[in-house]
Design a protein around this motif. Sequence first.
Motif, short mmCIF file in Angstrom:
data_model
loop_
_atom_site.label_atom_id
_atom_site.label_comp_id
_atom_site.label_asym_id
_atom_site.label_seq_id
_atom_site.Cartn_x
_atom_site.Cartn_y
_atom_site.Cartn_z
N LYS A 67 5.83 10.53 32.64
CA LYS A 67 6.95 9.58 32.76
C LYS A 67 7.13 9.13 34.21
CE LYS A 67 8.73 9.88 28.49
NZ LYS A 67 8.72 8.78 27.55
N LEU A 68 7.08 10.08 35.13
CA LEU A 68 7.28 9.78 36.54
C LEU A 68 6.15 8.93 37.10
CD1 LEU A 68 8.61 13.26 37.68
CD2 LEU A 68 9.95 11.16 37.37
N GLY A 70 4.79 6.52 35.58
CA GLY A 70 5.13 5.15 35.21
C GLY A 70 6.34 4.62 35.94
N ASN A 71 7.26 5.53 36.30
CA ASN A 71 8.48 5.15 37.01
C ASN A 71 9.01 6.41 37.71
OD1 ASN A 71 10.99 4.38 37.95
ND2 ASN A 71 11.83 3.88 35.94
N LEU A 72 8.76 6.51 38.99
CA LEU A 72 9.16 7.70 39.73
C LEU A 72 10.65 7.98 39.62
CD1 LEU A 72 8.15 10.01 41.54
CD2 LEU A 72 8.61 8.53 43.52
N PHE A 73 11.42 6.95 39.44
CA PHE A 73 12.88 7.10 39.37
C PHE A 73 13.40 6.91 37.94
CE2 PHE A 73 11.72 5.80 43.67
CZ PHE A 73 12.10 6.96 44.33
N ALA A 74 12.58 7.38 36.98
CA ALA A 74 12.99 7.32 35.57
C ALA A 74 14.36 7.97 35.43
CB ALA A 74 11.96 8.04 34.70
N GLU A 75 15.19 7.38 34.58
CA GLU A 75 16.59 7.78 34.49
C GLU A 75 16.92 8.37 33.13
OE1 GLU A 75 20.97 5.67 35.06
OE2 GLU A 75 19.15 4.51 35.38
N PRO A 80 19.33 7.05 38.33
CA PRO A 80 17.89 6.83 38.54
C PRO A 80 17.31 7.97 39.38
CG PRO A 80 19.12 4.81 38.92
CD PRO A 80 20.13 5.92 38.78
N ARG A 112 6.62 8.65 49.74
CA ARG A 112 7.83 7.93 49.32
C ARG A 112 9.10 8.64 49.77
NH1 ARG A 112 6.61 5.56 43.47
NH2 ARG A 112 8.35 4.27 44.07
N GLU A 115 12.25 6.58 50.18
CA GLU A 115 12.89 6.20 48.91
C GLU A 115 13.69 7.36 48.33
OE1 GLU A 115 10.46 3.44 46.19
OE2 GLU A 115 8.96 4.50 47.41
#
Length: 130
Positions: A67-68, A70-75, A80, A112, A115
């Motif tokens: 999941k991360l 695909g989107n490191l800041f998956a919520e 987020p 990152r 971020e």
Amino acid sequence: METTWKEQTLETIEQRSWPEPDFDDHTGQRLYALWRTPLARFTVEDIRLLIAHKAALSHLVPLAIEKLGGNLFAEGDFYPGDLLQSVLTIDPEFWYANRPLWSSVYELIRYRDWELEERGIRADGFLELS
């Protein structure tokens, strides 16, 4: 046709049941239900919740990494990056015993840091394990 591991439940994979919750324990009821849900149906919040309860980490951390990736800041349900924060705060003993998984997470965050800092995600304890 052979069943993939993501089509199985944690109850099947771990070969044990989750303790039945008290009637008024919402979180316990949710964990109990998730234990019997195929992994392929898990949401970001489902993975975050189980990881926060230190459940079946060897099976859930790879899902979280997916999941991360695909989107490191998956919520999940909070903010987020809450899944990432749950992963970064897993006990060091797990990471010492599972270095390839640690390396996968490290590769996701290594460049990152600004971020992470901007979003209030703390990685210092995780990074100290390098």
